[in-house]
Enzyme design. Sequence first.
Site, PDB file in Angstrom:
ATOM      1  N   LYS A 179     -26.324   5.100  40.274  1.00 31.67           N
ATOM      2  CA  LYS A 179     -25.189   4.259  40.707  1.00 31.67           C
ATOM      3  C   LYS A 179     -24.023   5.216  40.935  1.00 31.67           C
ATOM      4  O   LYS A 179     -23.321   5.597  40.008  1.00 31.67           O
ATOM      5  CB  LYS A 179     -24.855   3.251  39.605  1.00 31.67           C
ATOM      6  CG  LYS A 179     -24.192   1.978  40.073  1.00 31.67           C
ATOM      7  CD  LYS A 179     -22.844   2.132  40.712  1.00 31.67           C
ATOM      8  CE  LYS A 179     -21.692   2.275  39.768  1.00 31.67           C
ATOM      9  NZ  LYS A 179     -20.406   2.546  40.508  1.00 31.67           N
ATOM     10  N   GLU A 253     -21.012  11.714  29.352  1.00 28.13           N
ATOM     11  CA  GLU A 253     -20.159  12.858  29.722  1.00 28.13           C
ATOM     12  C   GLU A 253     -18.824  12.267  30.150  1.00 28.13           C
ATOM     13  O   GLU A 253     -18.685  11.794  31.281  1.00 28.13           O
ATOM     14  CB  GLU A 253     -20.776  13.637  30.895  1.00 28.13           C
ATOM     15  CG  GLU A 253     -22.147  14.204  30.642  1.00 28.13           C
ATOM     16  CD  GLU A 253     -22.136  15.407  29.716  1.00 28.13           C
ATOM     17  OE1 GLU A 253     -21.039  15.910  29.393  1.00 28.13           O
ATOM     18  OE2 GLU A 253     -23.225  15.818  29.305  1.00 28.13           O
ATOM     19  N   CYS A 287     -13.025  17.221  34.893  1.00 28.37           N
ATOM     20  CA  CYS A 287     -13.018  16.920  33.460  1.00 28.37           C
ATOM     21  C   CYS A 287     -12.739  18.170  32.626  1.00 28.37           C
ATOM     22  O   CYS A 287     -12.241  18.066  31.512  1.00 28.37           O
ATOM     23  CB  CYS A 287     -14.344  16.294  33.059  1.00 28.37           C
ATOM     24  SG  CYS A 287     -15.737  17.244  33.673  1.00 28.37           S
ATOM     25  N   GLU A 385      -5.331  12.237  29.762  1.00 30.38           N
ATOM     26  CA  GLU A 385      -5.974  12.921  30.883  1.00 30.38           C
ATOM     27  C   GLU A 385      -5.309  12.449  32.177  1.00 30.38           C
ATOM     28  O   GLU A 385      -5.453  11.285  32.563  1.00 30.38           O
ATOM     29  CB  GLU A 385      -7.469  12.578  30.892  1.00 30.38           C
ATOM     30  CG  GLU A 385      -8.243  13.319  31.945  1.00 30.38           C
ATOM     31  CD  GLU A 385      -9.710  12.900  32.008  1.00 30.38           C
ATOM     32  OE1 GLU A 385      -9.995  11.689  31.909  1.00 30.38           O
ATOM     33  OE2 GLU A 385     -10.552  13.788  32.162  1.00 30.38           O
TER      34      GLU A 385
HETATM   35  P1  NAD Z   1     -14.838   5.888  36.027  1.00 32.11           P
HETATM   36  O1  NAD Z   1     -15.114   5.758  34.595  1.00 32.11           O
HETATM   37  O2  NAD Z   1     -13.820   5.033  36.658  1.00 32.11           O
HETATM   38  O3  NAD Z   1     -16.169   5.663  36.870  1.00 32.11           O
HETATM   39  C1  NAD Z   1     -17.346   6.420  36.611  1.00 32.11           C
HETATM   40  C2  NAD Z   1     -18.553   5.573  36.965  1.00 32.11           C
HETATM   41  O4  NAD Z   1     -18.664   4.515  36.005  1.00 32.11           O
HETATM   42  C3  NAD Z   1     -18.422   4.911  38.346  1.00 32.11           C
HETATM   43  O5  NAD Z   1     -19.676   4.946  38.995  1.00 32.11           O
HETATM   44  C4  NAD Z   1     -18.010   3.493  37.984  1.00 32.11           C
HETATM   45  O6  NAD Z   1     -18.353   2.554  38.968  1.00 32.11           O
HETATM   46  C5  NAD Z   1     -18.797   3.299  36.699  1.00 32.11           C
HETATM   47  N1  NAD Z   1     -18.307   2.202  35.846  1.00 32.11           N
HETATM   48  C6  NAD Z   1     -17.039   1.749  35.723  1.00 32.11           C
HETATM   49  N2  NAD Z   1     -16.997   0.721  34.861  1.00 32.11           N
HETATM   50  C7  NAD Z   1     -18.261   0.522  34.427  1.00 32.11           C
HETATM   51  C8  NAD Z   1     -18.872  -0.415  33.532  1.00 32.11           C
HETATM   52  N3  NAD Z   1     -18.178  -1.379  32.920  1.00 32.11           N
HETATM   53  N4  NAD Z   1     -20.204  -0.324  33.308  1.00 32.11           N
HETATM   54  C9  NAD Z   1     -20.936   0.643  33.915  1.00 32.11           C
HETATM   55  N5  NAD Z   1     -20.420   1.517  34.788  1.00 32.11           N
HETATM   56  C10 NAD Z   1     -19.095   1.475  35.039  1.00 32.11           C
HETATM   57  O7  NAD Z   1     -14.527   7.432  36.240  1.00 32.11           O
HETATM   58  P2  NAD Z   1     -14.024   8.114  37.585  1.00 32.11           P
HETATM   59  O8  NAD Z   1     -12.607   7.696  37.743  1.00 32.11           O
HETATM   60  O9  NAD Z   1     -15.003   7.899  38.662  1.00 32.11           O
HETATM   61  O10 NAD Z   1     -14.110   9.655  37.172  1.00 32.11           O
HETATM   62  C11 NAD Z   1     -13.122  10.288  36.449  1.00 32.11           C
HETATM   63  C12 NAD Z   1     -13.497  10.352  34.976  1.00 32.11           C
HETATM   64  O11 NAD Z   1     -14.762  10.974  34.818  1.00 32.11           O
HETATM   65  C13 NAD Z   1     -12.527  11.226  34.200  1.00 32.11           C
HETATM   66  O12 NAD Z   1     -12.245  10.643  32.951  1.00 32.11           O
HETATM   67  C14 NAD Z   1     -13.303  12.527  34.016  1.00 32.11           C
HETATM   68  O13 NAD Z   1     -12.903  13.318  32.943  1.00 32.11           O
HETATM   69  C15 NAD Z   1     -14.688  12.023  33.862  1.00 32.11           C
HETATM   70  N6  NAD Z   1     -15.646  13.084  34.166  1.00 32.11           N
HETATM   71  C16 NAD Z   1     -16.323  13.676  33.131  1.00 32.11           C
HETATM   72  C17 NAD Z   1     -17.216  14.714  33.382  1.00 32.11           C
HETATM   73  C18 NAD Z   1     -17.983  15.387  32.272  1.00 32.11           C
HETATM   74  O14 NAD Z   1     -18.884  16.143  32.573  1.00 32.11           O
HETATM   75  N7  NAD Z   1     -17.669  15.149  31.018  1.00 32.11           N
HETATM   76  C19 NAD Z   1     -17.418  15.142  34.698  1.00 32.11           C
HETATM   77  C20 NAD Z   1     -16.707  14.512  35.735  1.00 32.11           C
HETATM   78  C21 NAD Z   1     -15.832  13.476  35.452  1.00 32.11           C
END
Ligand code: NAD
Length: 486
Positions: A179, A253, A287, A385
């Site tokens: 997804k 992650e 991240c 963040e």
């Molecule tokens: P997000 O949490 O908004 O979305 C990430 C994914 O989760 C998307 O596909 C989204 O549709 C999905 N999602 C959202 N709500 C959900 C739910 N209730 N149930 C299941 N899935 C759901 O994050 P973003 O804004 O796309 O990305 C930025 C975030 O990701 C930042 O916090 C960043 O630090 C983190 N990140 C972490 C890593 C790592 O390796 N630790 C790497 C990249 C990004």
Amino acid sequence: MTQTQQYFEVTHFIAGTATLGAGTHSEPVINPATGEAIVDVRYGTAADVDAAVAAALSAFATWRHTTPKERADILLRCATVIDEHTEELARLESTDTGKPLPAARDDVAAAVDTFQFMAGAIRAQQSLAAGGYVADHTSTILREPVGVVAAITPWNYPLLIAAQKIGPILAAGNTCVMKPSEHTPLTTVRLTELLATHLPAGVLNVVNGDGAVVGAALAAHPDVALVSVTGSVRSGQAVAQAAAASLKRLHLELGGKAPVLVFADADLDAVADGVAMAGYSNAGQDCGAACRVLVDESVADELLDKLVRRVEALAVGDPADGDHIEMGPLITEAQYHRVLGFLDRAAEQGIRAATGGNKLERPGFFVAPTVLVDVPDDAECVKEEIFGPVVTVQTFADEAAMIAAANGTDYGLSASIWTEDARRAAELPRHLDFGTVWVNNHLVMPAETPWGGFKSSGYGRDMSIYALDDYSRTKHVMVNHGRQTP
Ligand code: NAD
């Protein structure tokens, strides 16, 4: 995506076939450098998730019994097909995310390397040797795939993180339903189409759409054995709650707020170069971004001077203008306003922007690369963040205070230490609560090394052989071979 679909509607990919699925709702995918729509993406439903999971479960029956060599051969062919489409994938990624083209090409190269690494690693995977721990019994430990794995990804590295999920998930013998972020689905769908030329139908599926609908349905689905999420803490918590009912395994992650500890003996030119790269590449939407500089007060002015000069020299613009662009826009209009909100509140608190601190007057979602100084330890901008091109600088009188400030965050993903002192370089990482600690570098991530956090940054490891462990399960088989004495 065929040429006509690319500018019409991005589809799901289920059981080896592109499909518009059961939903009727679509949303535009926006080029953040221009604010213009480039394509529509069809949003999936719970019925689409059911279909994708059923396809993955059906494919698992065969895929789980393939040998490591058979899977490795396929993964190597996958690596080759990605490599052959480098320019197409990099341009698609750059248009979808706003990241500079050279960075997008690096992501494709790292995706190729991920598949190559996992192909080799799965053939070398080992467990405890067979042993006799009870008289007349022999124990062996089998490593098995867990089943259907759901992989939910964010928008900052859509292609690379997809590869970092798909590579070890499939190498370990699982099947997968992806997804991608609703904001950046293009390269994941294209990647899946390319890999479908080598993968059996159903081994890799994609359902596009909302996290709250598609992601939530995957997290709650009884036939999904494990959910692997890269995203915000909020999304990780939502998935953990939805997964609790079936007690499925999780791999999380999540966010980060990486400290950069700069000691008086550090090579300050190297620090300034490192922060200018790792704090602003991908417009700080990383991240592991080097976003929180903690510097010894005796060298703070000198470092700030060097850092500001480098940050002001960054070439900011639309990546389509050419390979010289080093920093693009933020991903969405909402993220742009969110980052500007942090900057406004910092200014209200009396925090000074040594450079930047403002939006750029041009189309798209651009914020100037910013360095914030005179930052109190409890300021929102050092706790939260921001996920934008904003680096804060705090000064410290001694090492103990610096370590306390570094660890004084809910996040535990990554950190860096800058020093020429070999003893400090060897000893200090042990005091830092982060899954990765670099010394005299930041954001260097070879495929052989594990990536993942502690505390609110989640648990589980991407990349490396540890990812293969995460996406498999152990089974103890114990044989009683004692013979009856006549
Ligand atoms: P997000 O949490 O908004 O979305 C990430 C994914 O989760 C998307 O596909 C989204 O549709 C999905 N999602 C959202 N709500 C959900 C739910 N209730 N149930 C299941 N899935 C759901 O994050 P973003 O804004 O796309 O990305 C930025 C975030 O990701 C930042 O916090 C960043 O630090 C983190 N990140 C972490 C890593 C790592 O390796 N630790 C790497 C990249 C990004």
